[in-house]
Write a protein that holds these residues in place. Sequence first.
Motif, PDB file in Angstrom:
ATOM      1  N   MET A 197       6.978 -12.533  -4.061  1.00 61.32           N
ATOM      2  CA  MET A 197       6.286 -11.601  -3.174  1.00 61.32           C
ATOM      3  C   MET A 197       6.396 -10.168  -3.672  1.00 61.32           C
ATOM      4  N   HIS A 198       7.575  -9.768  -4.121  1.00 66.91           N
ATOM      5  CA  HIS A 198       7.757  -8.383  -4.540  1.00 66.91           C
ATOM      6  C   HIS A 198       7.079  -8.137  -5.896  1.00 66.91           C
ATOM      7  N   PRO A 199       6.368  -6.997  -6.040  1.00 69.97           N
ATOM      8  CA  PRO A 199       5.703  -6.723  -7.323  1.00 69.97           C
ATOM      9  C   PRO A 199       6.655  -6.753  -8.517  1.00 69.97           C
ATOM     10  N   TYR A 200       7.914  -6.355  -8.335  1.00 67.68           N
ATOM     11  CA  TYR A 200       8.855  -6.403  -9.457  1.00 67.68           C
ATOM     12  C   TYR A 200       9.138  -7.853  -9.848  1.00 67.68           C
ATOM     13  N   GLY A 247      11.405   7.501  -2.378  1.00 64.48           N
ATOM     14  CA  GLY A 247      10.731   6.364  -1.748  1.00 64.48           C
ATOM     15  C   GLY A 247      11.150   5.046  -2.339  1.00 64.48           C
ATOM     16  N   CYS A 248      10.190   4.148  -2.540  1.00 65.76           N
ATOM     17  CA  CYS A 248      10.493   2.868  -3.158  1.00 65.76           C
ATOM     18  C   CYS A 248      10.909   3.109  -4.604  1.00 65.76           C
ATOM     19  N   LYS A 249      12.061   2.559  -5.018  1.00 64.94           N
ATOM     20  CA  LYS A 249      12.586   2.847  -6.351  1.00 64.94           C
ATOM     21  C   LYS A 249      11.722   2.246  -7.458  1.00 64.94           C
ATOM     22  N   PHE A 250      10.839   1.342  -7.088  1.00 65.87           N
ATOM     23  CA  PHE A 250       9.989   0.703  -8.092  1.00 65.87           C
ATOM     24  C   PHE A 250       8.636   1.414  -8.198  1.00 65.87           C
ATOM     25  N   HIS A 251       8.394   2.410  -7.367  1.00 52.24           N
ATOM     26  CA  HIS A 251       7.023   2.920  -7.293  1.00 52.24           C
ATOM     27  C   HIS A 251       6.444   3.479  -8.592  1.00 52.24           C
ATOM     28  N   PRO A 252       7.259   4.138  -9.474  1.00 49.05           N
ATOM     29  CA  PRO A 252       6.611   4.655 -10.683  1.00 49.05           C
ATOM     30  C   PRO A 252       6.056   3.558 -11.596  1.00 49.05           C
ATOM     31  N   ARG A 253       6.508   2.312 -11.397  1.00 44.26           N
ATOM     32  CA  ARG A 253       6.046   1.232 -12.279  1.00 44.26           C
ATOM     33  C   ARG A 253       5.193   0.215 -11.539  1.00 44.26           C
ATOM     34  N   CYS A 254       4.948   0.452 -10.265  1.00 46.86           N
ATOM     35  CA  CYS A 254       4.287  -0.583  -9.459  1.00 46.86           C
ATOM     36  C   CYS A 254       2.767  -0.471  -9.507  1.00 46.86           C
ATOM     37  N   PRO A 255       2.092  -1.594  -9.778  1.00 43.18           N
ATOM     38  CA  PRO A 255       0.624  -1.543  -9.805  1.00 43.18           C
ATOM     39  C   PRO A 255      -0.007  -1.404  -8.412  1.00 43.18           C
ATOM     40  N   TYR A 256       0.763  -1.645  -7.363  1.00 45.17           N
ATOM     41  CA  TYR A 256       0.175  -1.609  -6.017  1.00 45.17           C
ATOM     42  C   TYR A 256       0.607  -0.396  -5.220  1.00 45.17           C
ATOM     43  N   VAL A 257       1.184   0.593  -5.898  1.00 48.28           N
ATOM     44  CA  VAL A 257       1.781   1.716  -5.184  1.00 48.28           C
ATOM     45  C   VAL A 257       0.787   2.390  -4.219  1.00 48.28           C
ATOM     46  N   LYS A 258       1.281   2.687  -3.016  1.00 46.73           N
ATOM     47  CA  LYS A 258       0.484   3.384  -1.993  1.00 46.73           C
ATOM     48  C   LYS A 258       1.163   4.719  -1.715  1.00 46.73           C
ATOM     49  N   ILE A 300       2.599   5.931   0.948  1.00 47.97           N
ATOM     50  CA  ILE A 300       3.874   5.849   1.673  1.00 47.97           C
ATOM     51  C   ILE A 300       5.033   5.451   0.753  1.00 47.97           C
ATOM     52  N   CYS A 301       4.712   4.648  -0.290  1.00 51.06           N
ATOM     53  CA  CYS A 301       5.750   4.167  -1.209  1.00 51.06           C
ATOM     54  C   CYS A 301       6.482   5.325  -1.874  1.00 51.06           C
ATOM     55  N   LYS A 302       5.760   6.441  -2.082  1.00 52.07           N
ATOM     56  CA  LYS A 302       6.354   7.558  -2.818  1.00 52.07           C
ATOM     57  C   LYS A 302       7.268   8.398  -1.950  1.00 52.07           C
ATOM     58  N   GLU A 325      11.440   4.931   1.548  1.00 53.00           N
ATOM     59  CA  GLU A 325      11.894   3.665   0.983  1.00 53.00           C
ATOM     60  C   GLU A 325      11.731   2.544   2.005  1.00 53.00           C
ATOM     61  N   PRO A 326      11.097   1.422   1.609  1.00 50.97           N
ATOM     62  CA  PRO A 326      10.940   0.320   2.569  1.00 50.97           C
ATOM     63  C   PRO A 326      12.284  -0.326   2.866  1.00 50.97           C
ATOM     64  N   LYS A 327      12.411  -0.928   4.037  1.00 52.21           N
ATOM     65  CA  LYS A 327      13.635  -1.642   4.400  1.00 52.21           C
ATOM     66  C   LYS A 327      13.468  -3.112   4.064  1.00 52.21           C
ATOM     67  N   ARG A 387      11.770  -6.304   0.172  1.00 47.05           N
ATOM     68  CA  ARG A 387      11.762  -4.865   0.428  1.00 47.05           C
ATOM     69  C   ARG A 387      10.506  -4.265  -0.203  1.00 47.05           C
ATOM     70  N   CYS A 388       9.421  -4.163   0.586  1.00 48.38           N
ATOM     71  CA  CYS A 388       8.176  -3.662   0.011  1.00 48.38           C
ATOM     72  C   CYS A 388       7.194  -3.339   1.138  1.00 48.38           C
ATOM     73  N   TRP A 389       6.501  -2.240   0.984  1.00 46.58           N
ATOM     74  CA  TRP A 389       5.541  -1.835   2.026  1.00 46.58           C
ATOM     75  C   TRP A 389       4.365  -2.792   2.150  1.00 46.58           C
ATOM     76  N   LEU A 390       4.111  -3.571   1.106  1.00 46.72           N
ATOM     77  CA  LEU A 390       2.994  -4.525   1.201  1.00 46.72           C
ATOM     78  C   LEU A 390       3.239  -5.538   2.317  1.00 46.72           C
ATOM     79  N   TYR A 391       4.511  -5.716   2.674  1.00 49.20           N
ATOM     80  CA  TYR A 391       4.851  -6.709   3.693  1.00 49.20           C
ATOM     81  C   TYR A 391       5.411  -6.029   4.931  1.00 49.20           C
TER      82      TYR A 391
HETATM   83  S1  SF4 Z   1       6.903  -0.579  -1.722  1.00 50.87           S
HETATM   84 FE1  SF4 Z   1       5.082   0.120  -2.714  1.00 50.87          FE
HETATM   85  S2  SF4 Z   1       5.747   0.813  -4.736  1.00 50.87           S
HETATM   86 FE2  SF4 Z   1       7.372  -0.400  -3.866  1.00 50.87          FE
HETATM   87  S3  SF4 Z   1       7.007  -2.420  -4.652  1.00 50.87           S
HETATM   88 FE3  SF4 Z   1       6.024  -2.352  -2.684  1.00 50.87          FE
HETATM   89  S4  SF4 Z   1       3.934  -1.713  -3.132  1.00 50.87           S
HETATM   90 FE4  SF4 Z   1       5.125  -1.296  -4.933  1.00 50.87          FE
END
Ligand code: SF4
Lengths: 317, 270
Positions: free
Chosen positions: B194-197, B234-245, B247-249, B252-254, B264-268
């Motif tokens: 589920m998580h982009p990483y 924000g989300c620690k993966f955001h600089p590398r995430c293809p789905y970054v929105k 809010i991600c920046k 940080e999602p819980k 842990r991702c805003w997509l969910y």
């Molecule tokens: S929270 Fe945003 S940046 Fe982080 S993994 Fe999910 S979609 Fe990508």
Amino acid sequence: MGMPPIVKTVNLRKYYLAYKIGLLDRLFGKKPAWVRAVDSVSIEIEEGETLGLIGESGSGKTTLGKLLVTLEKPDGGEYYFMGEKVTEDKIPWVRQQVAMVFQNPYSSLNPRLTVKEIISEPLGHFDEDKVREAMEMVGLNYREHGNKRPRELSGGQVQRVAIARAIIKRPRFIVLDEPTSALDASLQAQVLNLLMDLKEQLKLTYLFITHNIAVAYYISDRVAIMYAGKVVEAGDVDEVFKKPMHPYTQLLMKSVPTIGRKELEPPTGEVPSLVNPPPGCRFHPRCPYVMPICREKEPQLINTSNRLVACWLYQQQ
Amino acid sequence: MPGNAFVSGKIMVDGVNLLELSEKEMEKYRGTTVFMVLQNPFTSLNPVKTIGYQLMEAARIRMERGGERYSEDRAYEMAIQALKDLRFPDPEIIMLRYPHQLSGGQIQRVVLAMSLILKPKILIADEPTSALDVTIQAQVINLFKQLSKEMETAILFITHDISLAYVISTRLVVLYAGRIMEDGDIESVIREPMHPYTQGLIAGVPDLSKFVSGKVKLQSIPGNPPSFLDLPSGCKFHPRCPYVKDICKVQEPKLTRVNNRIVRCWLYGG
Ligand code: SF4
Ligand SMILES: Nc1ncnc2c1ncn2[C@@H]1O[C@H](COP(=O)(O)OP(=O)(O)OP(=O)(O)O)[C@@H](O)[C@H]1O
Ligand code: SF4
Ligand SMILES: [Mg+2]
């Protein structure tokens, strides 16, 4: 006539003392025992190719790599570099053109030196332009990383430092000893891609030691499989992996963990002793196809249909 | 742990918080309760003592903790058996050697042999097979599975090799920048990350089943893992995430539970 292979060995051997023998032991007639780490290995590596070297833990891969970069002295056999027989007086000449990258960069690089000092060390003097250029080639920044020490860098960056150090003298031939096995999957892919790019750019030849079959497949043109100090099979990577001929190579392929298969089926039976190797074929105690001759006579590495194999299944007895 | 490291929170083992124990009380837990196989196994061995000495020392600890009287013969036997279990030919000769006289994979197996002798309740193994060829790796994995079944040892197996994680584990936790990003049953995480990483990790595995002629570049997640000194907002993966929105920046999602998965991702929903 074409170019001679850049690396050629003929029955190359390296034996280590199995353990220290004290004076007392000797007085009581205890004989030294030898570990046959590399035992009569004959291989050729063509200019510009990548030879992947795979094999069981302790089968002599690192030792063979060290022999080729003259970090170890052979106990027997011959080594030809660019067609020239390597003798004592040729060693400095060989060292100008070879380099080795080790598995664990944190322990192989001097922790007290800065990145730029580590990279320039093989030159024997400091040359800023060359260091800068080598760093750029591996994706490091001279200003940002040059004054750092290894422990201030991530695993992937440290391995890039080791690679920059290896290419600074513009060698022709590099031994890469499990260069990505300490990296996580995403970094591993980056470093492999970097190594492929460098090879192209600098017209390098690689001996790439790895136990990761998928990595070997990805990076090599040809592969050689080592078992108990011997090369048992060698050939084009696609052909060897699609149709392994030697029974050990076949079992190796079945031990690869793959997503979707929960049980692994490693070969059973004893791993051979390198101090007292089994007579005949060294794989015979574990081979499912063992025949009487396998226990008595050692099969030679011979060429069958474009493949080198050492197994009685493929030769006249 | 280095003196400048700082831990907060609790580490609970059988209802006891290890972080509240004094150094002396902690000694009782090291080795037989918790044992760690480090990624760089060289540092776990004493360079000036023979392998035999070090394995027999582990056997002594095991016997004493188990309330048994120490017997040298028995310790020697245990050490030899552990080396045999780890596929060493000539175990008697290995006992006489010093660490620098072994190959990379042999060192790693000596430390694993130590864990077999200690039989801890919890085994933390950091890349414990990274220096082993696949046949010996497969044997070690089978040994670990057996250890966890017969001795009820819980194993925390840290690896970057997802296929290997698949073979050994029942549950998978994916970490990024020191945070849990995804946690769930191994089968379901691998089939439907589920998580982009996690998705990127699975795509980066050089896969034998994709044997194709002509070399293709491996897919790799662009960018580098962040430095802990300078973590992104924000989300620690955001600089590398293809789905970054957006809010991600900033936030940080819980960790959120989605069916049987924790992610842990805003997509969910974050
Ligand atoms: S929270 Fe945003 S940046 Fe982080 S993994 Fe999910 S979609 Fe990508
Ligand atoms: N200095 C030494 N003294 C004695 N034996 C040694 C020494 N160095 C290596 N050996 C032995 O030589 C054999 C080959 O070692 P080598 O390091 O070449 O193996 P390898 O194929 O690289 O293994 P691995 O995959 O585990 O790294 C091993 O059995 C090892 O124990
Ligand atoms: S020579 Fe005999 S024992 Fe050796 S691999 Fe071939 S069939 Fe098996
Ligand atoms: Mg090695």
